[in-house]
Design an enzyme around this catalytic site. Structure first.
Site, PDB file in Angstrom:
ATOM      1  N   HIS A  33       0.938  -1.237  -0.045  1.00  0.00           N
ATOM      2  CA  HIS A  33       0.087  -0.031  -0.168  1.00  0.00           C
ATOM      3  C   HIS A  33       0.980   1.174  -0.161  1.00  0.00           C
ATOM      4  CE1 HIS A  33      -2.578   3.197   1.414  1.00  0.00           C
ATOM      5  NE2 HIS A  33      -3.745   2.425   0.963  1.00  0.00           N
ATOM      6  N   GLU A  35      -3.954   1.899  -7.428  1.00  0.00           N
ATOM      7  CA  GLU A  35      -3.933   3.038  -6.419  1.00  0.00           C
ATOM      8  C   GLU A  35      -3.155   4.316  -6.711  1.00  0.00           C
ATOM      9  OE1 GLU A  35      -6.300   1.494  -2.742  1.00  0.00           O
ATOM     10  OE2 GLU A  35      -4.210   1.561  -2.211  1.00  0.00           O
TER      11      GLU A  35
HETATM   12  P1  PGA Z   1      -9.324   6.716   0.457  1.00  0.00           P
HETATM   13  O1  PGA Z   1      -8.008   5.490   0.743  1.00  0.00           O
HETATM   14  O2  PGA Z   1     -10.458   5.584  -0.430  1.00  0.00           O
HETATM   15  O3  PGA Z   1      -9.605   6.974   1.680  1.00  0.00           O
HETATM   16  O4  PGA Z   1      -8.919   7.491  -0.648  1.00  0.00           O
HETATM   17  C1  PGA Z   1      -7.780   4.356  -0.140  1.00  0.00           C
HETATM   18  C2  PGA Z   1      -6.635   3.669   0.078  1.00  0.00           C
HETATM   19  O5  PGA Z   1      -5.684   4.140   0.945  1.00  0.00           O
HETATM   20  O6  PGA Z   1      -6.705   2.282  -0.450  1.00  0.00           O
END
Ligand code: PGA
Length: 256
Positions: free
Chosen positions: A93, A165
């Site tokens: 992540h 992401e």
């Molecule tokens: P968020 O976070 O939906 O609050 O933007 C997404 C993530 O970190 O996977």
């Protein structure tokens, strides 16, 4: 194809609060055959929550793991210790990559540790704002996918999920545009195809994460070719999370 809705609670909710929130979710979370719903509480809450949930209604994921199975690694939790407790683990992540300086080698080893311990890794990839500005998105995504999946066998790939992401969209006010998401998913699948072939590239679940919520999430699920969402903030709002599981079930039916 199955859709995935994964909630990453990050460093929120203590054990008691986690239990209350899970109880709230359980009241309205549907059980859908075409949706896999996964919650990722903190390490501390995993064990109590695992005793509380109906595992047909939701599965458990860890937010991180260490890649060695055991030893003198103070403060770490290994995939071996999570074995049997969680079905999923987030790997790489952007919080881990950029706040805790995890590099591609750590992430590759974590993917392998998860697979070795029968836990499905969710390999998170995504470009930073600066990389995007420099026109490096494709390069970054290909590198992160190639490195994360190095040494993964074709059989093991069945257990892997990838989450796109974009770092600039996480925790911000808006997600990436649907066109951007579709383009990134294509880059990711092409890289998987180079490594594992066409069929594998079509099958590997690719999720999107970054400021998705009930308002924009349906559209992302319906029009970008993603197989699910990795949610941060919206996973901590019960009606949002449940609403997205319902939306995924509906869209899953249409795209069967
Ligand atoms: P968020 O976070 O939906 O609050 O933007 C997404 C993530 O970190 O996977």
């Amino acid at each position: 194809m199955k859709k995935y809705i994964i909630g990453n609670w990050k460093m929120n909710l203590n054990v008691h609060e986690s239990s209350l929130f899970v109880a709230k979710l359980a009241q309205s979370l549907p059980i859908k055959r075409n949706v896999e719903t996964v919650i990722c509480p903190s390490f501390l809450s995993l064990q109590p929550v695992s005793l509380q949930i109906n595992h047909r209604q939701m599965k458990l994921g860890a937010q991180n793991c260490y890649w060695r199975d055991e030893g003198a690694f103070t403060g770490e939790v290994s995939a071996a210790q999570l074995r049997g407790l969680t079905q999923y683990v987030l790997v790489g992540h952007s919080d881990r990559r950029y706040i805790f300086s995890e590099d591609d080698r750590d992430i590759r080893f974590k993917v392998q540790a998860a697979l070795r311990n029968c836990i499905r890794p969710v390999l998170c990839v995504g470009e930073t704002e600066m990389e995007r500005g420099d026109g490096d998105t494709e390069h970054v995504l290909c590198d992160q996918v190639a490195s994360g999946l190095m040494n993964v066998s074709s059989e093991q790939l069945d257990q892997v999920l990838i989450a796109y992401e974009p770092v600039w969209a996480i925790g911000s006010t808006a997600p990436a545009t649907n066109d951007d998401i579709a383009a990134a998913v294509k880059i990711i699948r092409t890289q998987v195809e180079h490594m594992f072939g066409k069929a594998a590239a079509a099958e590997v679940p690719v999720l999107y994460g970054g400021s998705s919520n009930l308002e924009n999430g349906k559209d992302i699920l319906a029009s970008t070719g993603v197989d699910g969402l990795l949610l941060g903030r919206s996973s901590l709002i019960a009606p949002e999370f449940v609403g997205l599981v319902n939306a995924a079930a509906e869209i899953g039916k249409e795209t069967k």
